[in-house]
Scaffold this motif. Sequence first.
Motif, PDB file in Angstrom:
ATOM      1  N   UNK A 223       1.164  -1.070   0.272  1.00  0.00           N
ATOM      2  CA  UNK A 223      -0.105  -0.015  -0.494  1.00  0.00           C
ATOM      3  C   UNK A 223       0.920   1.450   0.107  1.00  0.00           C
ATOM      4  N   UNK A 224       0.512   1.988  -1.044  1.00  0.00           N
ATOM      5  CA  UNK A 224       1.095   3.210  -1.047  1.00  0.00           C
ATOM      6  C   UNK A 224       1.944   3.573  -2.294  1.00  0.00           C
ATOM      7  N   UNK A 226       1.848   7.262   0.220  1.00  0.00           N
ATOM      8  CA  UNK A 226       0.682   8.224  -0.340  1.00  0.00           C
ATOM      9  C   UNK A 226       1.241   8.676   1.787  1.00  0.00           C
ATOM     10  N   UNK A 227       0.196   9.604   1.526  1.00  0.00           N
ATOM     11  CA  UNK A 227       0.148  10.660   2.821  1.00  0.00           C
ATOM     12  C   UNK A 227      -1.623   9.853   3.766  1.00  0.00           C
ATOM     13  N   UNK A 228      -1.085  10.019   5.008  1.00  0.00           N
ATOM     14  CA  UNK A 228      -2.316   9.156   5.770  1.00  0.00           C
ATOM     15  C   UNK A 228      -3.339  11.171   6.282  1.00  0.00           C
ATOM     16  N   UNK A 229      -4.441  10.320   6.818  1.00  0.00           N
ATOM     17  CA  UNK A 229      -5.485  11.469   6.708  1.00  0.00           C
ATOM     18  C   UNK A 229      -5.086  12.137   8.459  1.00  0.00           C
ATOM     19  N   UNK A 230      -5.089  10.762   9.395  1.00  0.00           N
ATOM     20  CA  UNK A 230      -4.890  11.356  10.966  1.00  0.00           C
ATOM     21  C   UNK A 230      -3.529  10.884  11.206  1.00  0.00           C
ATOM     22  N   UNK A 231      -2.573  11.517  12.002  1.00  0.00           N
ATOM     23  CA  UNK A 231      -1.289  11.739  11.913  1.00  0.00           C
ATOM     24  C   UNK A 231      -0.395  12.458  10.283  1.00  0.00           C
ATOM     25  N   UNK A 269     -13.243  10.330   3.218  1.00  0.00           N
ATOM     26  CA  UNK A 269     -12.475  10.288   1.478  1.00  0.00           C
ATOM     27  C   UNK A 269     -13.734  10.853   0.343  1.00  0.00           C
ATOM     28  N   UNK A 270     -13.328  11.670  -0.443  1.00  0.00           N
ATOM     29  CA  UNK A 270     -14.088  10.556  -1.684  1.00  0.00           C
ATOM     30  C   UNK A 270     -14.570   9.226  -2.536  1.00  0.00           C
ATOM     31  N   UNK A 271     -14.813   8.962  -2.891  1.00  0.00           N
ATOM     32  CA  UNK A 271     -14.880   7.412  -3.292  1.00  0.00           C
ATOM     33  C   UNK A 271     -13.593   6.759  -4.094  1.00  0.00           C
ATOM     34  N   UNK A 272     -13.138   6.179  -3.444  1.00  0.00           N
ATOM     35  CA  UNK A 272     -11.941   5.955  -4.008  1.00  0.00           C
ATOM     36  C   UNK A 272     -10.859   5.427  -4.147  1.00  0.00           C
ATOM     37  N   UNK A 273     -10.509   6.902  -3.399  1.00  0.00           N
ATOM     38  CA  UNK A 273      -9.483   7.447  -2.602  1.00  0.00           C
ATOM     39  C   UNK A 273      -8.607   7.268  -1.806  1.00  0.00           C
ATOM     40  N   UNK A 274      -7.777   6.556  -0.807  1.00  0.00           N
ATOM     41  CA  UNK A 274      -7.764   5.817  -0.188  1.00  0.00           C
ATOM     42  C   UNK A 274      -6.545   6.834   0.863  1.00  0.00           C
ATOM     43  N   UNK A 275      -6.167   7.711   0.428  1.00  0.00           N
ATOM     44  CA  UNK A 275      -5.035   8.379   1.113  1.00  0.00           C
ATOM     45  C   UNK A 275      -5.242   9.600   0.768  1.00  0.00           C
ATOM     46  N   UNK A 282      -5.248   0.977  -4.015  1.00  0.00           N
ATOM     47  CA  UNK A 282      -6.069   0.319  -3.064  1.00  0.00           C
ATOM     48  C   UNK A 282      -5.221  -0.964  -2.491  1.00  0.00           C
ATOM     49  N   UNK A 283      -4.852  -1.027  -0.920  1.00  0.00           N
ATOM     50  CA  UNK A 283      -3.940  -2.278  -0.279  1.00  0.00           C
ATOM     51  C   UNK A 283      -3.887  -3.582  -1.428  1.00  0.00           C
ATOM     52  N   UNK A 284      -3.171  -4.005  -1.517  1.00  0.00           N
ATOM     53  CA  UNK A 284      -2.936  -5.615  -1.798  1.00  0.00           C
ATOM     54  C   UNK A 284      -4.137  -6.943  -1.154  1.00  0.00           C
ATOM     55  N   UNK A 285      -4.348  -7.456  -2.162  1.00  0.00           N
ATOM     56  CA  UNK A 285      -4.500  -8.692  -1.834  1.00  0.00           C
ATOM     57  C   UNK A 285      -4.002  -9.666  -0.439  1.00  0.00           C
TER      58      UNK A 285
END
Length: 298
Positions: A223-224, A226-231, A269-275, A282-285
């Motif tokens: 995953x990444x 990216x930049x997290x929201x909290x923190x 987050x808006x739909x489809x956004x993860x950071x 998206x994270x890998x399985x």
Amino acid sequence: MMARFPVTALRSVDLVVADLDAAVDFHTRIWGLTLADRSAASAWLRATGDDPHVVALHAGTASAIRSMTLRIDPAADRDALLARALAAGARLIRPFAPADDHGGGTMAIIADGCDRTMRLVQHDDVVAPLAPAADRPERLAHININSDDVARDTAFFVDALGFALTDRSRMMAFVRTNDDHHSVVIADAPVNTLNHVAFQLPTWEGVMRAAGRMVDHRFPIGWGPGRHGPGDNVFTYFVDPAGFVIEYTAEVLQVDDSYRVGTPDDWTWPPGRTDHWGIAPPKTAECKAAQLAIPFVR
């Protein structure tokens, strides 16, 4: 009087691995840690900062997390902290006594209601820092644990150990024990396992360079970046050869008691956004599965 934060840092984690030699090789040659000490059944690995070690690896039959070690303020009343933890529901495994592993100091061992082991150490060794390097971890940044009751486990860290709640998203609680936005993250999950361990790098550029080294060694990004929201920290996640999810991170938000505790409404987050940036896929399985798979053992 109890110190504002009687626990001042997440110092280290103890992990069990099936192939100790392979794990030491990965963490030193590729991940960026340095061997501090070694025995036939264990290895202690340090970062570039002044902690004696940040990861202890122990030979076992399957991957697991044995404990997390929390450092007590040298000026804090350790007996008062231990009494507070026991009054809040902790189970005593060992009272304060000289630590019997690398790093020294005086240590007590407790377990929470889900049998997660926590070691409380005071006056452990401070070692000379290594030469700083942009792409090598300085210290641990945080540990993320899975919880089938986030409110219960958040209350334990706050009531038993003196942490402060910093933010609450829909899926996670972020608690701190110093100026870092979080030292422990508690994630909503059907199991009470390890989610991941994060390692602090000096800058976001270091995160990118270290991630590049992992990719060069054929470790795909889980995953990444990216930049997290909290923190607000920059991140890149990987799954290591033993199945642990590990994170390079940098630039975690620095906060004080004036910080307003966030709620899930603050972190959408808006739909489809993860950071925060909106660039992380998206994270890998594989990463998702590994984030649920590592049990706590003793």
